[in-house]
Design a protein around this motif. Structure first.
Motif, mmCIF file in Angstrom:
data_model
loop_
_atom_site.group_PDB
_atom_site.id
_atom_site.type_symbol
_atom_site.label_atom_id
_atom_site.label_comp_id
_atom_site.label_asym_id
_atom_site.label_seq_id
_atom_site.Cartn_x
_atom_site.Cartn_y
_atom_site.Cartn_z
ATOM 1 N N GLY A 130 -31.714 3.838 45.295
ATOM 2 C CA GLY A 130 -33.110 4.054 44.919
ATOM 3 C C GLY A 130 -33.856 2.775 44.600
ATOM 4 O O GLY A 130 -34.932 2.816 43.991
ATOM 5 N N VAL A 131 -33.294 1.647 45.022
ATOM 6 C CA VAL A 131 -33.962 0.353 44.837
ATOM 7 C C VAL A 131 -34.562 -0.040 46.192
ATOM 8 O O VAL A 131 -33.849 -0.122 47.195
ATOM 9 C CB VAL A 131 -32.962 -0.722 44.355
ATOM 10 N N SER A 132 -35.850 -0.280 46.193
ATOM 11 C CA SER A 132 -36.576 -0.492 47.443
ATOM 12 C C SER A 132 -36.112 -1.723 48.216
ATOM 13 O O SER A 132 -35.788 -2.758 47.642
ATOM 14 C CB SER A 132 -38.057 -0.645 47.121
ATOM 15 N N CYS A 133 -36.118 -1.594 49.541
ATOM 16 C CA CYS A 133 -35.965 -2.748 50.425
ATOM 17 C C CYS A 133 -37.274 -3.545 50.375
ATOM 18 O O CYS A 133 -38.276 -3.075 49.839
ATOM 19 C CB CYS A 133 -35.734 -2.294 51.865
ATOM 20 N N ALA A 134 -37.264 -4.744 50.967
ATOM 21 C CA ALA A 134 -38.464 -5.597 50.994
ATOM 22 C C ALA A 134 -39.408 -5.078 52.075
ATOM 23 O O ALA A 134 -39.420 -5.558 53.208
ATOM 24 C CB ALA A 134 -38.064 -7.043 51.261
ATOM 25 N N ARG A 256 -31.656 10.046 33.379
ATOM 26 C CA ARG A 256 -30.872 9.152 34.244
ATOM 27 C C ARG A 256 -31.094 7.698 33.833
ATOM 28 O O ARG A 256 -30.158 6.890 33.823
ATOM 29 C CB ARG A 256 -31.215 9.370 35.721
ATOM 30 N N HIS A 257 -32.336 7.359 33.499
ATOM 31 C CA HIS A 257 -32.604 5.988 33.052
ATOM 32 C C HIS A 257 -31.894 5.689 31.730
ATOM 33 O O HIS A 257 -31.446 4.561 31.514
ATOM 34 C CB HIS A 257 -34.109 5.731 32.935
ATOM 35 N N ALA A 258 -31.800 6.698 30.880
ATOM 36 C CA ALA A 258 -31.101 6.479 29.605
ATOM 37 C C ALA A 258 -29.630 6.144 29.860
ATOM 38 O O ALA A 258 -29.063 5.239 29.229
ATOM 39 C CB ALA A 258 -31.230 7.718 28.716
ATOM 40 N N ILE A 259 -29.020 6.857 30.810
ATOM 41 C CA ILE A 259 -27.614 6.584 31.140
ATOM 42 C C ILE A 259 -27.488 5.182 31.755
ATOM 43 O O ILE A 259 -26.636 4.379 31.359
ATOM 44 C CB ILE A 259 -27.061 7.654 32.116
ATOM 45 N N TYR A 260 -28.365 4.927 32.712
ATOM 46 C CA TYR A 260 -28.359 3.624 33.401
ATOM 47 C C TYR A 260 -28.509 2.484 32.389
ATOM 48 O O TYR A 260 -27.743 1.514 32.387
ATOM 49 C CB TYR A 260 -29.515 3.603 34.407
ATOM 50 N N ASP A 261 -29.501 2.614 31.514
ATOM 51 C CA ASP A 261 -29.785 1.545 30.552
ATOM 52 C C ASP A 261 -28.626 1.353 29.572
ATOM 53 O O ASP A 261 -28.326 0.228 29.174
ATOM 54 C CB ASP A 261 -31.073 1.840 29.776
ATOM 55 N N SER A 286 -39.440 -0.220 41.563
ATOM 56 C CA SER A 286 -39.262 0.550 40.343
ATOM 57 C C SER A 286 -38.324 1.685 40.731
ATOM 58 O O SER A 286 -38.653 2.558 41.535
ATOM 59 C CB SER A 286 -40.643 0.949 39.838
ATOM 60 N N HIS A 287 -37.078 1.614 40.249
ATOM 61 C CA HIS A 287 -36.016 2.472 40.775
ATOM 62 C C HIS A 287 -35.933 3.791 40.000
ATOM 63 O O HIS A 287 -36.630 3.987 39.001
ATOM 64 C CB HIS A 287 -34.675 1.722 40.767
ATOM 65 N N ASN A 288 -35.073 4.681 40.481
ATOM 66 C CA ASN A 288 -34.997 6.027 39.929
ATOM 67 C C ASN A 288 -33.641 6.300 39.261
ATOM 68 O O ASN A 288 -33.264 7.452 39.095
ATOM 69 C CB ASN A 288 -35.243 7.060 41.043
ATOM 70 N N ALA A 289 -32.913 5.227 38.928
ATOM 71 C CA ALA A 289 -31.595 5.384 38.295
ATOM 72 C C ALA A 289 -30.730 6.362 39.080
ATOM 73 O O ALA A 289 -30.085 7.232 38.524
ATOM 74 C CB ALA A 289 -31.732 5.819 36.831
ATOM 75 N N HIS A 290 -30.751 6.207 40.404
ATOM 76 C CA HIS A 290 -29.919 7.102 41.214
ATOM 77 C C HIS A 290 -28.438 6.861 40.952
ATOM 78 O O HIS A 290 -27.656 7.802 40.919
ATOM 79 C CB HIS A 290 -30.211 6.948 42.701
ATOM 80 N N MET A 291 -28.070 5.606 40.793
ATOM 81 C CA MET A 291 -26.652 5.360 40.499
ATOM 82 C C MET A 291 -26.508 4.147 39.595
ATOM 83 O O MET A 291 -27.415 3.331 39.477
ATOM 84 C CB MET A 291 -25.849 5.153 41.791
ATOM 85 N N TYR A 292 -25.345 4.077 38.934
ATOM 86 C CA TYR A 292 -25.009 2.844 38.241
ATOM 87 C C TYR A 292 -23.696 2.337 38.809
ATOM 88 O O TYR A 292 -22.694 3.055 38.801
ATOM 89 C CB TYR A 292 -24.899 3.017 36.720
ATOM 90 N N ARG A 351 -18.852 2.982 41.439
ATOM 91 C CA ARG A 351 -19.929 3.732 40.792
ATOM 92 C C ARG A 351 -19.392 4.466 39.571
ATOM 93 O O ARG A 351 -18.325 5.053 39.614
ATOM 94 C CB ARG A 351 -20.512 4.750 41.780
ATOM 95 N N LEU A 352 -20.169 4.442 38.511
ATOM 96 C CA LEU A 352 -19.767 5.106 37.273
ATOM 97 C C LEU A 352 -20.400 6.506 37.208
ATOM 98 O O LEU A 352 -21.438 6.754 37.827
ATOM 99 C CB LEU A 352 -20.205 4.271 36.071
ATOM 100 N N PRO A 353 -19.789 7.416 36.426
ATOM 101 C CA PRO A 353 -20.339 8.769 36.311
ATOM 102 C C PRO A 353 -21.829 8.735 35.953
ATOM 103 O O PRO A 353 -22.235 7.986 35.050
ATOM 104 C CB PRO A 353 -19.527 9.389 35.174
ATOM 105 N N MET A 354 -22.599 9.517 36.667
ATOM 106 C CA MET A 354 -24.058 9.520 36.463
ATOM 107 C C MET A 354 -24.629 10.819 36.979
ATOM 108 O O MET A 354 -24.622 11.065 38.180
ATOM 109 C CB MET A 354 -24.651 8.318 37.216
ATOM 110 N N PHE A 355 -25.040 11.698 36.099
ATOM 111 C CA PHE A 355 -25.746 12.914 36.505
ATOM 112 C C PHE A 355 -26.522 13.460 35.311
ATOM 113 O O PHE A 355 -26.235 13.108 34.159
ATOM 114 C CB PHE A 355 -24.795 13.971 37.101
ATOM 115 N N TYR A 356 -27.504 14.296 35.622
ATOM 116 C CA TYR A 356 -28.465 14.736 34.613
ATOM 117 C C TYR A 356 -27.805 15.365 33.387
ATOM 118 O O TYR A 356 -28.163 15.069 32.253
ATOM 119 C CB TYR A 356 -29.469 15.718 35.236
#
Ligand SMILES: *Cc1c(COP(=O)(O)O)cnc(C)c1O
Length: 378
Positions: A130-134, A256-261, A286-292, A351-356
């Motif tokens: 979820g991190v944009s390409c250029a 998701r951002h809380a987990i990511y952060d 500006s990403h969506n914390a899809h994964m960590y 990748r670490l566990p990450m879900f709502y």
């Protein structure tokens, strides 16, 4: 036992599925499908949203709409899910893989131009994690050589590039609502685009080659078979599940951002000590914390760390085996230039566990286990 992923559940899903049943129209383009599409058009500022049965199918539709002929070439990263490639292979296209940026794992836009030949028709940026390409650089190249841009935004739903929603920037954007993605309907996706000129062909393609969509809008008085096509419409029951989540998109995003952060902050000392590397997000994204994810020193260390976490009851996973080194990749494509980062970086990433619905105390436990890993405490 801490799972790597579980399908998100916010609360109203079953209610909405029941409503879909009560509406009495469970096929494609029912009430909830319409609500999901409208929600996305509004939120992502995009003219057209066609819900599909998967992102794989949205990519297939995009490949059709790019009008590829056998032998045409498509430029994409090798570090991606197989669907990105399959869609174009099914059209007879040849895959040309280029290297990635090691920090974002996204296609290295500075390597694209050299890979272009007179057969090149499409560039496929994949917005990893979820991190944009250029995108500006990629659009400039596409314009200069008259190429189409298909964004694989499977992981990029509700993520942005300089304020623009991913998937809405190129000619076509493809979203996934698979159960592993931020917003889910079990299996599902969407094809999105801005240009009206693509609409008629896209609708026909999605409706078995018929002009049924026009018929429902009252623009023709009976619908007929007008071109080739398939059936890419999801059931309204699935859309009902998704709509419950779209309504709660802000909450899902926040969690998701809380987990990511938390992971990012807690594991920083390990990065500072040189044991791991952490994700990097460019200014424009500006990403969506899809994964960590974290990166270990090498493959051997990753294997050991994943094993150690498993003994602690934690499921951490890796992906992808670079496509150019897989049997099908060798058959359908070639790597242009040198593979400096694709293979090397893919072997270090986990990748670490990450879900709502993952509880924060479990997130704390995962981070603590990594901090306590004996190899990181020598
Ligand atoms: C998940 C994913 C897909 C496929 O999505 P489906 O909806 O399962 O077909 C395609 N590309 C990328 C990068 C993905 O992560």
């Amino acid at each position: 036992m801490i799972d790597f992923n579980r399908p998100p559940f916010v609360g109203k899903e079953l209610d909405y599925i029941k409503q879909a049943v009560d509406f009495g129209k469970l096929c494609g383009d029912g009430e909830f499908t319409k609500r999901c599409s409208a929600w996305m058009r509004d939120k992502f500022q995009v003219s057209h949203v066609l819900m599909t049965t998967s992102c794989t199918h949205a990519l297939e539709m995009a490949a059709y709409l790019c009008d590829l002929k056998p032998g045409d070439e498509v430029i994409l990263p090798s570090y991606t899910f197989v669907s990105t490639a399959d869609a174009f292979v099914l059209r007879g296209a040849k895959l040309v893989f280029v290297d990635i940026h090691p920090e974002t794992m996204n296609i290295d836009e500075t390597k694209i131009e050299a890979a272009i030949t007179e057969k090149t028709k499409v560039i496929v940026p994949v917005h990893y994690a979820g991190v944009s390409c250029a995108m500006n650089e990629i659009l400039d190249i596409a314009k200069k050589y008259n190429l189409k841009v298909v964004e694989d935004a499977a992981q990029g739903v509700n993520a942005y590039y300089n304020g623009k929603a991913l998937g809405t920037i190129g000619d076509f954007g493809c979203y996934s609502f698979h159960e592993t993605k931020n917003y889910s309907m079990g299996e599902g996706g969407a094809l999105v685009f801005q240009k009206d000129e693509y609409l008629e062909a896209a609708e026909i393609l999605r409706e078995k080659g018929t002009d049924r969509s026009k018929f429902f809008r009252g623009q023709v008085d009976k619908y007929t078979w007008v071109n080739y096509g398939s059936s890419y419409l999801p059931s309204d029951m699935n859309a009902a599940y998704l709509y419950a989540q779209l309504e709660m998109a802000d909450e899902i995003d926040k969690k998701r951002h809380a987990i990511y952060d938390y992971y990012d902050k807690k594991l920083r000392p390990l990065a500072q000590a040189g044991y791991i590397e952490q994700p990097y997000v460019p200014e424009y994204a500006s990403h969506n914390a899809h994964m960590y994810f974290i990166k270990t020193k090498d493959l051997e260390e990753r294997t050991k760390l994943i094993q150690y976490l498993r003994e602690k009851g934690i499921w951490s996973v890796f992906h992808y085996i670079p496509l150019h080194s897989a049997a099908a990749g060798l058959k359908f494509g070639r790597f242009h230039g040198e593979d400096v980062y694709t293979t090397k970086e893919s072997e270090r990433l986990m990748r670490l566990p990450m879900f709502y619905n993952l509880e924060m105390d479990k997130v704390e436990y995962v981070a603590q286990c990594i901090l306590d890993y004996p190899e990181f405490n020598k």
